[in-house]
Design a protein around this motif. Structure first.
Motif, short mmCIF file in Angstrom:
data_model
loop_
_atom_site.label_atom_id
_atom_site.label_comp_id
_atom_site.label_asym_id
_atom_site.label_seq_id
_atom_site.Cartn_x
_atom_site.Cartn_y
_atom_site.Cartn_z
N TRP A 101 -2.28 4.74 6.50
CA TRP A 101 -2.49 5.59 7.27
C TRP A 101 -1.99 5.45 8.73
N ARG A 106 -2.43 9.51 -1.74
CA ARG A 106 -3.80 9.43 -2.45
C ARG A 106 -3.83 8.24 -3.22
N SER A 107 -2.34 7.83 -3.44
CA SER A 107 -2.51 6.70 -4.59
C SER A 107 -2.40 5.28 -3.80
N LEU A 108 -2.30 5.31 -2.55
CA LEU A 108 -2.35 3.87 -1.94
C LEU A 108 -3.82 3.98 -1.65
N LEU A 109 -4.49 2.68 -1.56
CA LEU A 109 -5.55 2.44 -1.33
C LEU A 109 -5.84 2.52 0.31
N PRO A 110 -6.57 3.53 1.01
CA PRO A 110 -6.56 3.21 2.75
C PRO A 110 -7.14 1.90 3.15
N TRP A 111 -8.01 1.64 2.31
CA TRP A 111 -8.75 0.33 2.73
C TRP A 111 -8.25 -0.93 2.58
N MET A 112 -7.04 -1.01 2.03
CA MET A 112 -6.19 -2.20 1.99
C MET A 112 -4.75 -2.18 2.94
N ASP A 118 -11.18 9.84 -6.44
CA ASP A 118 -9.97 10.63 -6.68
C ASP A 118 -9.19 10.09 -7.95
N LEU A 132 -6.23 7.87 -7.52
CA LEU A 132 -6.71 6.35 -7.53
C LEU A 132 -7.04 5.90 -8.98
N TYR A 177 -1.84 -0.42 7.64
CA TYR A 177 -2.55 0.05 6.61
C TYR A 177 -1.85 1.41 6.31
N THR A 189 -3.70 5.58 -10.85
CA THR A 189 -2.89 4.34 -10.42
C THR A 189 -3.63 3.08 -10.88
N TRP A 215 -11.28 2.66 7.88
CA TRP A 215 -10.16 3.31 7.07
C TRP A 215 -10.45 4.75 7.07
#
Lengths: 272, 280
Positions: free
Chosen positions: B152, B105-111, A161, A164, B150, A167, A262
């Motif tokens: 999400w 989209r700018s936050l990481l979903p795996w963290m 993305d 990302l 998280y 960022t 996730w």
């Protein structure tokens, strides 16, 4: 504008999930019952297809023999080793193709030419080069199974993305932080799908090279059983190959859940 | 907002304290080349003083996001330059943080949210200080105790709060915000506007806020920079002399609020009708 429904890249799998899980199992039982009935009533002669009970009885006997497991391991270990090579070769290749326009442009024609060649068609060449050996088997497995993995990974790299990446850049993350925290996790769903498909192909190619190329393993035993008229054993070995496929799929599903918790699709699975 | 001090930015930007922190000098950006070349930014000039809250508005397609990416050092301008604390911006400056429009989209979903906030701090602060900053930032945006969720698992408004907290904890001198509330519902938007005003005073940060919403711009800003249509230049800079702290009801009832928004609305309408794209 951000949409509420985020599309899930990677992890392509059939969209349906069984609403009634036991229905699938019931069908298996029904098919086995019909198979048994056709065999016992003589509609299908036992010289073509022995009744299901004979086949599974033989499978049970085989399971008690260590040599049987050695044969199974021949097949499984080459498939696994092939998968290992797929990852070892596929990751750097995908990174090179995905990150460098020069590499992509200079390799695509060769790759598009090699990709549709069925690995079975390479068996004669493999036999010429290495004979019915483990090397021949491994080479063909790797050749056959690398494509879905490579295609998924290149696709994944393209789809990292931009938001990302922006960022990461605006917060001045180091190259290593960007790769380990952003790029690799983004690629994981694609790697999972690629490996799942590659694993199925690796298993198929392993059995086929044994079957046609005569390398040691389940495939060669199937041919031996067939030529010696040991039909229940032949079918028991075929069933074994099928079970291996099922097991592989189950193993990948189990491994995905904790790694991709996730991911939108896995999240949905867990919440429903 | 009650617990915070009454010190308004208008006082901080008094004559003696004026210090330019960010300056755009003839910033140009063109995409493509030859006959397909499109001039998006055509010499954008304006300056931001330390502690100021600046809103940038313009007709849609006026290259607001392009301008922000040039300022943030994410994209080199094709002409002109941006000075950040006196230095020419060639890469993202260390004392600048960006809150993007697309929080999902700018936050990481795996963290977890805490790890998301912590990641940019790793190169700046020691572990103990990081933890402190994260908790403080989470409290400031009203997410105290939510750090282990998280992204999400949160609503859109909460995710954008988390993204703001990440920007705050980074302790920037300038916070760039690119239409940060464009994707949340009206009620959440009002809450987040007041939140940004509160934290701007608490952290005494300079904010450059890009928006397409004129009411929002007038409500938040010390000064509104109005862009022309593409190719974009600065058409006007409108000082907003409304008293602080601002209040969603009182401020918007102020006759000057209505005058300002009418003025800016007209400027944007004019910009639209004179835009090259619309004439074509």
């Amino acid at each position: 504008m951000a949409s509420v429904v985020t599309t899930a890249p990677g992890l392509s799998r059939p969209a349906w999930r069984p609403a009634v899980p036991w229905l699938g199992l019931a069908t298996v039982v029904a098919v086995l019952a019909i198979w048994e009935l056709l065999g016992r009533t003589g509609v299908i002669p036992a010289s073509t297809l022995p009744p299901a009970s004979d086949v599974f009885l033989r499978l049970g006997e085989l399971a008690a023999i260590p040599a049987f497991w050695a044969v199974v391991w021949e097949t499984v270990s080459s498939a696994l080793a092939g998968l290992g090579l797929v990852v070892l070769l596929g990751v750097p290749l995908a990174l090179a193709i995905g990150l460098s326009a020069f590499v992509r442009d200079s390799t695509w024609l060769v790759l598009e030419f090699l990709r549709p060649i069925p690995p079975v068609a390479m068996i004669p060449l493999g036999l010429l080069l290495w004979g019915p050996t483990e090397t021949m088997k491994l080479t063909l497995i790797t050749f056959g199974a690398i494509w879905p993995f490579l295609v998924q990974m290149v696709d994944g790299i393209r789809q990292v993305d931009q938001a990302l990446v922006d960022t990461a850049r605006s917060y001045r993350l180091t190259r290593w932080q960007t790769i380990s925290r952003i790029v690799l996790p983004s690629l994981l769903p694609f790697a999972a799908t690629g490996l799942r498909v590659a694993a199925a192909i690796a298993l198929i190619v392993a059995v086929v090279t044994e079957l046609i190329g005569g390398a040691a393993g389940l495939g060669r035993e199937i041919v031996v059983a067939q030529s010696s008229g040991a039909l229940p054993q032949m079918y028991a070995l075929i069933v074994t190959a099928g079970l291996l496929g099922l097991l592989t799929n189950a193993a990948f599903s189990a491994a995905e859940k904790p790694l991709l918790f996730w991911h939108p699709r896995i999240r949905k699975d867990q919440s429903s | 907002m009650g617990v915070l001090t009454m010190t308004g930015m208008t006082e901080n930007t008094g004559a003696a304290a004026l210090e330019v922190i960010l300056e755009l000098q003839g910033v140009e950006k063109a995409y493509g080349s030859g006959s397909t070349r499109t001039q998006v930014l055509d010499g954008v000039d304006f300056a931001v003083n330390r502690g100021e809250f600046i809103c940038v508005v313009g007709p849609s397609g006026s290259g607001k996001t392009t301008l922000l990416r040039c300022i943030a050092g994410l994209m080199p301008p094709s002409g002109g330059r941006t000075l950040f604390e006196g230095d020419v911006v060639t890469e993202p400056p260390a004392k600048l943080a960006v809150v993007f429009q697309d929080y999902s989209r700018s936050l990481l979903p795996w963290m977890t949210v805490r790890r998301n906030i912590e990641l940019p701090l790793k190169n700046k602060f020691a572990r103990g200080e990081r933890a402190e900053r994260i908790e403080h930032a989470l409290r400031s945006v009203g997410l105290a105790g939510k750090g282990d969720l998280y992204p999400w698992q949160m609503s859109g408004g909460m995710q954008q709060r988390a993204a703001i907290a990440r920007g705050l904890a980074y302790q920037p001198d300038v916070l760039l915000m690119d239409e940060p509330f464009a994707a949340v519902d009206a009620q959440t938007r009002i809450d987040l506007e007041d939140l940004v005003l509160d934290i701007q005073r608490e952290y005494n940060t300079t904010v450059l806020f890009v928006t397409h919403d004129i009411d929002e711009a007038v409500y938040l800003a010390d000064r509104v920079v109005v862009l022309s249509g593409a190719p974009t230049t600065v058409s006007h800079e409108i000082p907003v002399d409304l008293p602080r702290p601002r209040d969603q009801v009182q401020t918007k009832l102020d006759p000057r609020f209505a005058q300002l928004r009418t003025r800016i609305f007209e400027l944007i309408q004019n910009a639209k009708s004179s835009s090259v794209i619309n004439r074509a």
